[in-house]
Scaffold this active site. Structure first.
Site: not given
Ligand code: FPP
Length: 258
Positions: A38, A42, A85-86, A89
Site C-alpha cells: 500500500d 502517496r 474493489e479496485n 478506480r
Molecule cells: C497500493 O497503492 C498498491 C496497489 C493498488 C497494488 C499495485 C501494486 C503494484 C503495482 C506493485 C507491483 C505489482 C505487480 C504484480 C506488478 P495505492 O494505489 O493504494 O496507494 P495509495 O493508497 O497511496 O493511493
C-alpha cells in the site's frame, strides 16, 4: 526452506545501522509471509508524480521482496496486488495496472526461473483482460515445476468472494452426492479456497501505516502475526523485510493456548 547462509550474508552485507542480519534468528524464519502493498499513490504524490509512476516504483519493491524472500528461505511469499474493489478506480488507472501486471510478469519470468520460484495466483482471473490472463497462465505453466519459494499474487482477489465461492463449490459437491454435509471440516473448506495447498500466513505486513485487512485472506489470517509499517510500498526494501521478521520473532505465538 533452509536459507543458504553464505548467500544470505552476502545479500544482507551493507547493513543500514538499526538492523542487521544478526538481529534475526535464521532458524526461525516465518514459512509464509504475506504483504498488503500500500502507498504507491502517496509515494508518487509526495514527488509530484502521477500515480502510475508510483505503481511502476512498486514493481521494483516487489522484485526486491521476492528476492529477499528467496534468500531468507520463505516457503511462500504472497502479495495483494489488486482487489475486487479496485475496479472502482478510474478506468485509466485500472488499465494501467492490468497492463503493468502483464508486462511485469513477462519481464520477471527469467528471475522466477533463475530463483526456482513457482508462481501462483489468488483470485478470480476470468474477469481479467485477455492479455493479462494469457500472460498469467503462461507464468503458471512455465513455473509449475519449480520447487523453491512459491510466490502467490492476489489479483482480482476478495476474501468474502473467495469464501462464498468455496461455499458454492462445496454445496455443488453435496448436491451431486460426492460429499456429505458432515464431511465439511476446516481442511476441506480450506482446500476450496484460492490458497488451497498453501500454509496459512505466519506474518502479514501492511505498508503505508494503514491498519486494515481490506478484505484480504480473512479466513487464512486467523492466527497470523500482523506487522504494520509507515514505509510506503515503493520504499520497502530487504531491510524492511528484516525489520518485519525481527518484530515477528519478538512475539510469542500461542494460537489460543497459554
Ligand atoms: C497500493 O497503492 C498498491 C496497489 C493498488 C497494488 C499495485 C501494486 C503494484 C503495482 C506493485 C507491483 C505489482 C505487480 C504484480 C506488478 P495505492 O494505489 O493504494 O496507494 P495509495 O493508497 O497511496 O493511493
Amino acid at each position: 526452506m533452509r536459507p543458504d547462509l553464505q548467500e544470505l550474508s552476502a545479500y544482507y552485507a551493507a547493513a543500514p545501522g538499526d538492523i542487521a542480519l544478526g538481529d534475526i534468528d535464521v532458524a526461525r524464519i516465518p514459512a509464509h509471509v504475506s504483504i498488503i502493498m500500500d502507498g504507491n499513490g502517496r509515494w508518487a504524490a509526495k514527488r509530484g508524480l502521477d500515480r502510475a509512476r508510483g505503481h511502476v516504483a512498486g514493481v521494483d519493491a516487489l522484485r526486491e521482496a521476492v528476492t529477499a524472500g528467496v534468500r531468507l528461505g520463505f516457503d511462500v511469499l504472497s502479495a495483494y496486488a489488486f482487489s475486487t474493489e479496485n475496479w472502482r478506480r478510474p478506468k485509466l488507472e485500472v488499465d494501467l495496472l492490468m497492463s503493468l501486471f502483464a508486462k511485469t510478469l513477462v519481464a520477471e519470468l527469467p528471475l522466477f526461473h533463475q530463483e526456482n520460484v513457482r508462481l501462483l495466483f489468488l483470485g478470480d482471473l476470468k474477469a481479467l483482460p485477455s492479455e493479462t490472463y494469457r500472460v498469467f497462465m503462461r507464468g503458471l505453466d512455465e513455473t509449475a515445476d519449480h520447487d523453491g519459494m512459491t510466490f502467490a499474487l492476489a489479483v482480482n482477489y476478495g476474501s468474502r468472494a473467495e469464501i462464498v465461492h468455496a461455499a458454492h463449490e462445496l454445496a455443488r459437491l453435496v448436491r451431486s452426492g460426492e460429499i456429505d454435509p458432515d464431511d465439511i471440516d476446516q481442511d476441506l473448506f480450506s482446500a476450496h479456497l484460492y490458497t488451497a495447498g498453501l500454509p496459512d500466513p505466519d506474518l502479514l505486513i501492511r505498508t503505508s501505516g494503514e491498519l486494515r485487512l481490506s478484505n484480504y485472506l480473512l479466513y487464512q489470517l486467523a492466527y497470523t502475526e500482523f506487522h504494520a509499517t509507515d514505509t510506503l510500498w515503493p520504499d520497502f526494501t530487504r531491510w524492511d523485510m528484516l525489520r518485519a521478521i525481527r518484530a515477528f520473532q519478538s512475539r510469542s505465538r500461542r494460537f489460543g493456548g497459554v
